[in-house]
Design a protein around this motif. Structure first.
Motif, PDB file in Angstrom:
ATOM      1  N   GLY A   1       0.833  -1.199   0.000  1.00 25.19           N
ATOM      2  CA  GLY A   1       0.000   0.000   0.000  1.00 25.19           C
ATOM      3  C   GLY A   1       0.863   1.242   0.000  1.00 25.19           C
ATOM      4  N   ILE A   2       0.328   2.328   0.513  1.00 29.58           N
ATOM      5  CA  ILE A   2       1.102   3.562   0.691  1.00 29.58           C
ATOM      6  C   ILE A   2       0.922   4.027   2.127  1.00 29.58           C
ATOM      7  N   ASP A   3       1.913   4.736   2.630  1.00 25.35           N
ATOM      8  CA  ASP A   3       1.832   5.294   3.972  1.00 25.35           C
ATOM      9  C   ASP A   3       1.629   6.800   3.897  1.00 25.35           C
ATOM     10  N   PHE A   4       0.642   7.273   4.694  1.00 26.66           N
ATOM     11  CA  PHE A   4       0.424   8.708   4.807  1.00 26.66           C
ATOM     12  C   PHE A   4       1.070   9.197   6.103  1.00 26.66           C
ATOM     13  N   HIS A   5       1.817  10.267   5.979  1.00 26.78           N
ATOM     14  CA  HIS A   5       2.428  10.860   7.171  1.00 26.78           C
ATOM     15  C   HIS A   5       1.319  11.364   8.090  1.00 26.78           C
ATOM     16  N   ALA A   6       1.365  10.954   9.366  1.00 25.27           N
ATOM     17  CA  ALA A   6       0.345  11.392  10.322  1.00 25.27           C
ATOM     18  C   ALA A   6       0.835  11.126  11.740  1.00 25.27           C
ATOM     19  N   ALA A   7       0.672  12.117  12.577  1.00 26.57           N
ATOM     20  CA  ALA A   7       0.976  11.939  13.996  1.00 26.57           C
ATOM     21  C   ALA A   7      -0.116  11.070  14.626  1.00 26.57           C
ATOM     22  N   SER A   8       0.207  10.433  15.717  1.00 26.65           N
ATOM     23  CA  SER A   8      -0.774   9.593  16.395  1.00 26.65           C
ATOM     24  C   SER A   8      -1.979  10.437  16.817  1.00 26.65           C
ATOM     25  N   GLY A   9      -3.166   9.928  16.559  1.00 32.85           N
ATOM     26  CA  GLY A   9      -4.394  10.638  16.929  1.00 32.85           C
ATOM     27  C   GLY A   9      -4.955  11.519  15.824  1.00 32.85           C
ATOM     28  N   THR A  10      -4.362  11.490  14.631  1.00 33.25           N
ATOM     29  CA  THR A  10      -4.868  12.281  13.499  1.00 33.25           C
ATOM     30  C   THR A  10      -6.135  11.620  12.946  1.00 33.25           C
ATOM     31  N   PRO A  11      -7.215  12.368  12.721  1.00 36.37           N
ATOM     32  CA  PRO A  11      -8.430  11.764  12.171  1.00 36.37           C
ATOM     33  C   PRO A  11      -8.182  11.111  10.812  1.00 36.37           C
ATOM     34  N   VAL A  12      -8.744   9.919  10.634  1.00 35.53           N
ATOM     35  CA  VAL A  12      -8.657   9.173   9.378  1.00 35.53           C
ATOM     36  C   VAL A  12     -10.068   9.089   8.796  1.00 35.53           C
ATOM     37  N   HIS A  13     -10.195   9.356   7.479  1.00 35.63           N
ATOM     38  CA  HIS A  13     -11.505   9.422   6.841  1.00 35.63           C
ATOM     39  C   HIS A  13     -11.672   8.323   5.788  1.00 35.63           C
ATOM     40  N   ALA A  14     -12.912   7.893   5.617  1.00 37.03           N
ATOM     41  CA  ALA A  14     -13.218   6.994   4.508  1.00 37.03           C
ATOM     42  C   ALA A  14     -13.023   7.768   3.216  1.00 37.03           C
ATOM     43  N   VAL A  15     -12.397   7.129   2.222  1.00 35.21           N
ATOM     44  CA  VAL A  15     -12.114   7.855   0.976  1.00 35.21           C
ATOM     45  C   VAL A  15     -13.346   7.983   0.093  1.00 35.21           C
ATOM     46  N   GLY A  16     -14.367   7.169   0.331  1.00 38.42           N
ATOM     47  CA  GLY A  16     -15.581   7.239  -0.476  1.00 38.42           C
ATOM     48  C   GLY A  16     -16.720   6.494   0.201  1.00 38.42           C
ATOM     49  N   TYR A  17     -17.871   6.457  -0.481  1.00 41.55           N
ATOM     50  CA  TYR A  17     -19.052   5.772   0.069  1.00 41.55           C
ATOM     51  C   TYR A  17     -18.851   4.265   0.029  1.00 41.55           C
ATOM     52  N   GLY A  18     -19.218   3.601   1.125  1.00 43.68           N
ATOM     53  CA  GLY A  18     -19.092   2.144   1.153  1.00 43.68           C
ATOM     54  C   GLY A  18     -19.649   1.549   2.432  1.00 43.68           C
ATOM     55  N   THR A  19     -19.391   0.267   2.620  1.00 39.79           N
ATOM     56  CA  THR A  19     -19.877  -0.474   3.776  1.00 39.79           C
ATOM     57  C   THR A  19     -18.693  -1.128   4.490  1.00 39.79           C
ATOM     58  N   VAL A  20     -18.655  -0.962   5.773  1.00 43.97           N
ATOM     59  CA  VAL A  20     -17.567  -1.534   6.563  1.00 43.97           C
ATOM     60  C   VAL A  20     -17.721  -3.053   6.614  1.00 43.97           C
ATOM     61  N   VAL A  21     -16.660  -3.777   6.198  1.00 42.44           N
ATOM     62  CA  VAL A  21     -16.683  -5.255   6.239  1.00 42.44           C
ATOM     63  C   VAL A  21     -15.733  -5.807   7.303  1.00 42.44           C
ATOM     64  N   GLU A  22     -14.769  -5.019   7.741  1.00 47.53           N
ATOM     65  CA  GLU A  22     -13.881  -5.421   8.837  1.00 47.53           C
ATOM     66  C   GLU A  22     -13.587  -4.205   9.696  1.00 47.53           C
ATOM     67  N   ALA A  23     -13.588  -4.397  11.001  1.00 46.01           N
ATOM     68  CA  ALA A  23     -13.261  -3.317  11.939  1.00 46.01           C
ATOM     69  C   ALA A  23     -12.725  -3.967  13.221  1.00 46.01           C
ATOM     70  N   GLY A  24     -11.394  -3.992  13.364  1.00 42.26           N
ATOM     71  CA  GLY A  24     -10.786  -4.630  14.538  1.00 42.26           C
ATOM     72  C   GLY A  24      -9.318  -4.927  14.303  1.00 42.26           C
ATOM     73  N   TRP A  25      -8.834  -5.880  15.067  1.00 42.29           N
ATOM     74  CA  TRP A  25      -7.411  -6.225  14.987  1.00 42.29           C
ATOM     75  C   TRP A  25      -7.113  -6.965  13.689  1.00 42.29           C
ATOM     76  N   GLY A  26      -5.999  -6.575  13.034  1.00 46.46           N
ATOM     77  CA  GLY A  26      -5.621  -7.177  11.766  1.00 46.46           C
ATOM     78  C   GLY A  26      -4.199  -7.688  11.716  1.00 46.46           C
ATOM     79  N   GLY A  27      -3.689  -8.207  12.865  1.00 41.78           N
ATOM     80  CA  GLY A  27      -2.335  -8.769  12.893  1.00 41.78           C
ATOM     81  C   GLY A  27      -1.285  -7.704  12.689  1.00 41.78           C
ATOM     82  N   ALA A  28      -0.440  -7.867  11.643  1.00 40.47           N
ATOM     83  CA  ALA A  28       0.642  -6.919  11.381  1.00 40.47           C
ATOM     84  C   ALA A  28       0.107  -5.521  11.074  1.00 40.47           C
TER      85      ALA A  28
END
Length: 257
Positions: free
Chosen positions: A152-179
């Motif tokens: 993927g790509i990494d976006f520079h962001a300090a801890s606690g920076t709001p992250v937004h959905a890039v478009g309309y969609g439905t959440v299929v996973e929300a939780g721990w994802g290993g690495a």
């Protein structure tokens, strides 16, 4: 032998008798003071009829006193009333049609506006972290990634920076994802998937619909990382290994990085 002239209902008086009678009538009119000129035409008419065999006809000018026909006037009034009623009915029908057409056009305009708004909503994309930049490129190589390259790509962001959905969609996973640490995976309306990793907190749940620009969590440093940032992926499926170029993906949807 002397002949007697029989008198009867169908026998006309002789000329001598008629002339004598007319003379007597003229004398009588003169004696009573009636102007003789009034009798003269009558006498002339009788002479003319004697000569031609035609009876004079007295024409009476009734134009000075016109006669009205109540029945004809009532028929005319009814005809005018029917004409007025037909005109009003036609005008009302035209007004109803015009109003119906205006309502139809207004409804169609609202429907077009709604479709356009929906199309715009479904096709609006934003950067997951506005005002940020890509700190690690797609397919960058290194030992830090188990696959040997960056998926993927990494976006520079300090801890606690709001992250937004890039478009309309439905959440299929929300939780721990290993690495990936705390992650969110969204199925987009066009069937593609986007992933947001290393979050410090998650603000959505599975099955939730999200809009472009909606906050889904805060950036962090969970999982296999060397520091806080946002890991973003674009995929053809929710599974690891189906990644596509996220920069090209976002640019195809109008996002400038």
């Amino acid at each position: 032998m002397a002949f007697m002239c029989a008198t009867g209902k169908h026998r006309r008086p002789g000329r001598m008798k008629r002339t004598t009678a007319q003379a007597a009538g003229v004398a009588a009119l003169t004696t009573t003071g009636v102007i003789g000129s009034l009798a003269a035409p009558a006498l002339a008419d009788d002479i003319a009829s004697e000569q031609t065999g035609l009876l004079p006809v007295l024409a009476v000018d009734d134009s000075a006193a016109p006669q009205t026909d109540p029945v004809a006037e009532e028929i005319d009034a009814q005809a005018e009333a029917q004409k007025d009623a037909a005109w009003r009915q036609a005008a009302e029908e035209a007004a109803r049609k015009k109003a119906a057409q205006a309502a139809k056009e207004a409804r169609e305009a609202r429907e077009r506006a709604a479709r356009e708004a929906e199309r715009k909503r479904l096709n609006t994309f934003v950067s997951p972290i506005p005002q940020s930049y890509v700190s690690t490129a797609y397919r960058a190589g290194g030992a830090v990634w188990s696959s040997g390259s960056h998926t993927g790509i990494d976006f520079h962001a300090a801890s606690g920076t709001p992250v937004h959905a890039v478009g309309y969609g439905t959440v299929v996973e929300a939780g721990w994802g290993g690495a990936y640490g705390n992650q969110v995976v969204i199925r987009m309306h066009d069937g593609t998937y986007t992933q947001y990793g290393h979050l410090s907190s998650i603000a959505v749940s599975v099955g939730q619909h999200v809009e472009a620009g909606q906050r889904i969590g805060l950036s962090g440093a969970t999982g296999n990382v060397t520091g806080p940032h946002l890991h973003f992926e674009a995929r053809t499926s929710p599974e690891y290994g189906s990644d596509i170029d996220p920069v090209a993906y976002l640019r195809e949807h109008g996002v400038r990085l």
